[in-house]
Design a protein around this motif. Structure first.
Motif, PDB file in Angstrom:
ATOM      1  N   TYR A  61       0.849  -1.181   0.000  1.00  6.67           N
ATOM      2  CA  TYR A  61       0.000   0.000   0.000  1.00  6.67           C
ATOM      3  C   TYR A  61       0.895   1.245   0.000  1.00  6.67           C
ATOM      4  N   ASN A  62       1.182   1.756  -1.183  1.00  5.53           N
ATOM      5  CA  ASN A  62       1.952   2.996  -1.411  1.00  5.53           C
ATOM      6  C   ASN A  62       3.439   2.873  -1.067  1.00  5.53           C
ATOM      7  N   ASN A  63       3.787   2.264   0.070  1.00  7.64           N
ATOM      8  CA  ASN A  63       5.176   2.167   0.518  1.00  7.64           C
ATOM      9  C   ASN A  63       5.807   0.837   0.112  1.00  7.64           C
ATOM     10  N   GLN A  64       7.113   0.742   0.273  1.00  6.89           N
ATOM     11  CA  GLN A  64       7.816  -0.534   0.193  1.00  6.89           C
ATOM     12  C   GLN A  64       7.279  -1.454   1.282  1.00  6.89           C
ATOM     13  N   SER A  65       6.947  -2.682   0.922  1.00  9.67           N
ATOM     14  CA  SER A  65       6.525  -3.673   1.904  1.00  9.67           C
ATOM     15  C   SER A  65       7.510  -4.836   1.889  1.00  9.67           C
ATOM     16  N   LEU A  66       7.211  -5.860   2.632  1.00 10.47           N
ATOM     17  CA  LEU A  66       8.049  -7.063   2.597  1.00 10.47           C
ATOM     18  C   LEU A  66       7.915  -7.809   1.271  1.00 10.47           C
ATOM     19  N   TRP A 113       3.583   4.236  10.509  1.00 13.97           N
ATOM     20  CA  TRP A 113       4.961   4.325  10.022  1.00 13.97           C
ATOM     21  C   TRP A 113       5.524   5.738  10.048  1.00 13.97           C
ATOM     22  N   SER A 114       4.667   6.759  10.173  1.00 14.48           N
ATOM     23  CA  SER A 114       5.143   8.135  10.023  1.00 14.48           C
ATOM     24  C   SER A 114       4.767   9.014  11.212  1.00 14.48           C
ATOM     25  N   TYR A 124       0.174  13.405   3.227  1.00 13.35           N
ATOM     26  CA  TYR A 124      -1.103  13.800   2.635  1.00 13.35           C
ATOM     27  C   TYR A 124      -1.481  12.972   1.405  1.00 13.35           C
ATOM     28  N   GLY A 125      -0.678  11.970   1.084  1.00 10.43           N
ATOM     29  CA  GLY A 125      -1.027  11.095  -0.028  1.00 10.43           C
ATOM     30  C   GLY A 125      -1.252  11.866  -1.307  1.00 10.43           C
ATOM     31  N   GLU A 126      -2.427  11.664  -1.900  1.00 13.18           N
ATOM     32  CA  GLU A 126      -2.762  12.339  -3.156  1.00 13.18           C
ATOM     33  C   GLU A 126      -3.279  13.755  -2.930  1.00 13.18           C
ATOM     34  N   GLY A 127      -3.460  14.133  -1.671  1.00 11.52           N
ATOM     35  CA  GLY A 127      -3.873  15.493  -1.352  1.00 11.52           C
ATOM     36  C   GLY A 127      -2.669  16.366  -1.049  1.00 11.52           C
ATOM     37  N   SER A 128      -2.870  17.391  -0.238  1.00  7.35           N
ATOM     38  CA  SER A 128      -1.810  18.309   0.155  1.00  7.35           C
ATOM     39  C   SER A 128      -2.217  18.949   1.482  1.00  7.35           C
ATOM     40  N   LYS A 129      -1.313  19.705   2.084  1.00  2.00           N
ATOM     41  CA  LYS A 129      -1.647  20.371   3.342  1.00  2.00           C
ATOM     42  C   LYS A 129      -2.851  21.287   3.174  1.00  2.00           C
ATOM     43  N   ALA A 130      -2.939  21.921   2.015  1.00  2.00           N
ATOM     44  CA  ALA A 130      -4.065  22.818   1.742  1.00  2.00           C
ATOM     45  C   ALA A 130      -5.327  22.065   1.317  1.00  2.00           C
ATOM     46  N   ASN A 131      -5.177  20.784   0.992  1.00  2.00           N
ATOM     47  CA  ASN A 131      -6.307  19.965   0.530  1.00  2.00           C
ATOM     48  C   ASN A 131      -6.191  18.596   1.187  1.00  2.00           C
ATOM     49  N   ALA A 132      -6.307  18.591   2.529  1.00  2.00           N
ATOM     50  CA  ALA A 132      -5.970  17.399   3.309  1.00  2.00           C
ATOM     51  C   ALA A 132      -7.154  16.484   3.560  1.00  2.00           C
TER      52      ALA A 132
END
Length: 336
Positions: free
Chosen positions: A119-124, A267-268, A273-281
């Motif tokens: 899911y989006n990140n490196q996994s095993l 993990w973080s 914000y994934g596909e969004g942004s701080k202004a569009n969270a």
């Protein structure tokens, strides 16, 4: 509006993660949905996955007039016959197996039918689409794919990076799915897929579920039904009409905290914000023509208006998913 035709169709939604309730089950029923692939896991591990399954057991008990579990393609047809909505379990990450290949068979026996390798990140198992370097399918990933093939668990690469996705298609002895994504040629997004991936997916017998999540669409929440049908038309030409379906990625009535769980897990420390942004969270504004599952007839009618035949509309709305799952969920011996 040809709702009579829509109501006769097998309608399959290749992915939702809604805030499940009787109200939402009623909306699925009202929208003529035969089956939905329901995410039960994002970053949850074994015990938490078991708790999600227990929650669903209560949903089935308390709403048995509306929903039923789906364990095979035959169950999808039974759901249609009974006028119920079938629910198929899926995971959007490989966290339910942790680092234990034996858990693949255990989870499949508990009716976890579809699992993303990452899911989006490196996994095993593989690399996600948000990593700077795509390392491809790992050694564990190769073994996991073989085991998923054996037990009849579908490999989903919706959130995976390009090399990892192409390698999974090549390694798997059974076709895979990208349950909820769109072509990059329609809209540039890290989650969307290149024509190279989509062509390989179609040639291998796999399936793409078109996403209606606004971040995956041209013009976002203002994407029109005509523009969506443009995308379906061009992708059918690229992949073949038999290899496309719907995977709305509908996350209905979910709070912001769930979106943050999807994006950040454990993990973080920093807000991602994934596909969004701080202004569009927050969650994106829904499409005007697809606010919830009651709007599924709009897709059927949009495709008919575009000139798709009744047969091809039936394929896109659910028959292709049904045919894919009829083979994919059957355990086989692939040789260890």
């Amino acid at each position: 509006m040809n709702n009579a035709l829509h109501n006769d169709l097998i309608v399959i939604d290749g992915l939702q993660y809604s805030n499940w309730s009787r109200k939402i089950f009623e909306q699925l029923h009202q929208g003529g949905v035969t089956m939905v692939h329901a995410t039960i896991v994002y970053h949850e591990q074994i015990r938490e996955t078991l708790l999600r399954i227990a929650e669903w057991n209560r949903h089935f008990e308390q709403n048995s007039d509306l929903i039923m579990p789906v364990k095979s393609a035959a169950d999808i047809l039974l759901a249609k016959k009974l006028g119920k909505v079938g629910i198929m379990f899926g995971a959007q990450n490989c966290s339910p197996i942790e680092d234990d290949i034996g858990m693949i068979e255990v989870m499949r026996e508990l009716n976890l039918m579809i699992m993303q390798l990452t899911y989006n990140n490196q996994s095993l198992l593989a690399c996600g689409c948000y990593e700077a370097e795509d390392s491809g399918v790992t050694r564990f990933g190769r073994q996991a794919i073989k085991e998923m093939n054996r037990v009849g668990m579908v490999i989903d690469m919706s959130h995976s990076a390009e090399r990892s996705t192409l390698e999974a298609i090549e390694i798997s002895q059974r076709p895979i799915v990208i349950s909820h994504a769109n072509p990059t040629s329609f809209h540039e997004a890290k989650r969307n897929k290149s024509d190279t991936v989509l062509k390989a997916l179609g040639e291998s017998g796999g399936l793409l579920g078109f996403s209606l999540y606004p971040f995956h669409l041209k013009n976002g929440p203002d994407c029109t039904l005509n523009e969506f049908c443009d995308m379906v038309t061009s992708t059918a030409e690229l992949m073949g009409i038999d290899h496309i379906g719907i995977g709305t990625d509908l996350c209905q009535e979910q709070p912001l905290s769930i979106l943050e769980w999807m994006r950040n897990g454990r993990w973080s420390k920093d807000m991602d914000y994934g596909e969004g942004s701080k202004a569009n969270a927050n969650w994106p504004r829904p499409l005007s023509w697809f606010k919830d599952s009651r709007d599924f007839p709009n897709i059927t009618n949009g495709l008919l208006a575009r000139g798709f035949s009744h047969e091809d509309v039936a394929k896109v709305m659910g028959r292709n998913w049904l045919n894919f799952l009829d083979d994919a969920l059957k355990p086989i011996n692939v040789g260890l």
